[in-house]
Design an enzyme around this catalytic site. Structure first.
Site, PDB file in Angstrom:
ATOM      1  N   TYR A 139      -1.575  -0.453  11.114  1.00 56.36           N
ATOM      2  CA  TYR A 139      -1.746  -1.123   9.821  1.00 56.36           C
ATOM      3  C   TYR A 139      -0.588  -0.817   8.878  1.00 56.36           C
ATOM      4  CZ  TYR A 139      -3.073  -1.493   4.925  1.00 56.36           C
ATOM      5  OH  TYR A 139      -3.052  -1.740   3.585  1.00 56.36           O
TER       6      TYR A 139
ATOM      7  N   THR B  44       0.824  -1.213   0.000  1.00 58.19           N
ATOM      8  CA  THR B  44       0.000   0.000   0.000  1.00 58.19           C
ATOM      9  C   THR B  44       0.857   1.261   0.000  1.00 58.19           C
ATOM     10  OG1 THR B  44      -1.546   1.275   1.379  1.00 58.19           O
ATOM     11  CG2 THR B  44      -0.075  -0.203   2.521  1.00 58.19           C
ATOM     12  N   ASP B  45       0.277   2.350  -0.469  1.00 55.86           N
ATOM     13  CA  ASP B  45       0.980   3.631  -0.412  1.00 55.86           C
ATOM     14  C   ASP B  45       1.027   4.194   1.005  1.00 55.86           C
ATOM     15  OD1 ASP B  45      -1.682   4.350  -0.128  1.00 55.86           O
ATOM     16  OD2 ASP B  45      -1.717   5.768  -1.787  1.00 55.86           O
TER      17      ASP B  45
END
Length: 358
Positions: free
Chosen positions: A166, A140-141
């Protein structure tokens, strides 16, 4: 660089989740070969996502945990996959704030186990098959942290500055994958994508939550002032990018996947409301926008994400094909046409504290 041959088997982890199930369906619809689909079916993994594949002999579903080394090794030895695509992850920021331990277990320990099983399997292959094998890790970015309004977009060499449990767990998993390449020469690829949307997304995320709440006449919660910005990538574009990277990506490299569709959260919600006003106007309120409520901001809420996707275009020739306006209307129409899917999900929805969007 090697090309994937048609009818070769791949192992997909997390293939009953939002992005994973779309990838599996797209792959099999193009008759690209068998898919061994390993998913533990937690809250985000949903067998209903795979209903269209129930009679597809090329889809082999296995319920199991990526942290189960015996199971993962047995699947590799039995099905001899040419590639492993790792979608399996806990991915909801609010959940990570409330229960970070699950994110450490799945995203870090689970990825470690996959890497070790893949390394041992890869070492057992012939030299030709070793050269052909790939381990593609989907990330993810959010690992890059947050941008200010005038900051340049994230590139593949942006420093990692995760701000939530996360994103920290995903950053750690990325580092593990990179280390297994540099230390053990395992042929890996890493992708870092922007916010996905589309069919089969769990209704605790911004877009499906807004659609579902609007249909039920509930308030549409928006964190803070609603001006947090995300680059929105349709899941079909994401899946096509992963296929291209799997075929053409250079081992050991990271590729950012984005669509240059930056929108504030409030703009996304207002767009959904305007489309719903057109498709199914409410009989009790003037506009679904009347349901919008600004709520207390989330802890550590990143202000802006933006992806610089020039590398994937330059090296691989991929670019996103679905404009946001087209993609969001297509997504809303899918949810309206699949009320039964939503009804089944509602029974499994999280409590009110985790229903707010990221």
């Amino acid at each position: 660089m090697t090309s994937l041959k048609v009818n070769e088997t791949i192992l997909v982890t997390g293939g009953a989740g939002f992005i994973g199930s779309n990838f599996v369906i797209n792959w099999l619809n193009q008759s690209l070969g068998k898919v061994v689909n390993l998913d533990l079916l937690t809250y985000a993994g949903n067998e209903n996502n795979l209903a269209s594949l129930v009679n597809n002999k090329d889809h082999i579903f296995v319920k199991g945990n990526i942290a189960d080394d015996k199971l993962v090794s047995a699947l590799m030895l039995e099905y001899k996959p040419r590639a492993i695509i790792n979608f399996a992850a806990e991915s909801h920021v609010d959940r990570s704030i409330e229960n970070p331990g699950e994110f450490i277990t799945t995203n870090i320990n689970g990825t470690y186990n996959l890497l070790e099983c893949a390394r041992k399997y890869w070492l057992s292959l012939t030299q030709e098959k070793k050269n052909h094998f790939r381990f593609l890790h989907v990330s993810t970015d959010e690992v890059y942290g947050s941008l200010e309004m005038n900051d340049p977009a994230f590139t593949e060499i942006s420093p990692y500055q995760p701000n939530s449990p996360y994103s920290a767990s995903k950053a750690a998993s990325d580092h593990l994958v990179r280390a297994w390449y540099h230390t053990y020469y395992l042929p890996v690829l890493i992708t870092n994508c922007s916010n996905n949307y589309g069919q089969f997304q769990h209704p605790e995320k911004l877009i499906p939550l807004t659609i579902l709440n609007a249909l039920e006449g509930k308030t549409l919660p928006i964190y803070g002032d609603g001006k947090n910005i995300r680059d929105w990538l349709h899941v079909d574009d994401h899946c096509s990018a992963i296929r291209e990277i799997l075929n053409k990506g250079k081992i050991g490299e990271c590729y950012n996947i984005g669509s240059n569709n930056e929108r504030t959260n409030v703009k996304v919600v207002e767009t959904i409301c305007s489309i719903l006003d057109k498709l199914i106007p409410s009989s009790t309120i003037n506009s679904y926008k009347d349901l919008i409520r600004f709520v207390k901001d989330r802890a550590g809420h990143d202000r802006r994400y933006a992806i610089d996707a020039r590398k994937i275009y330059k090296d691989i020739g991929w670019t996103a094909a679905i404009p946001f306006e087209q993609g969001i209307e297509k997504t809303i129409e899918w949810y309206l046409a699949n009320r039964s899917w939503l009804d089944k999900i509602k029974a499994r929805r999280a409590n009110n504290n985790t229903e707010n969007h990221p």
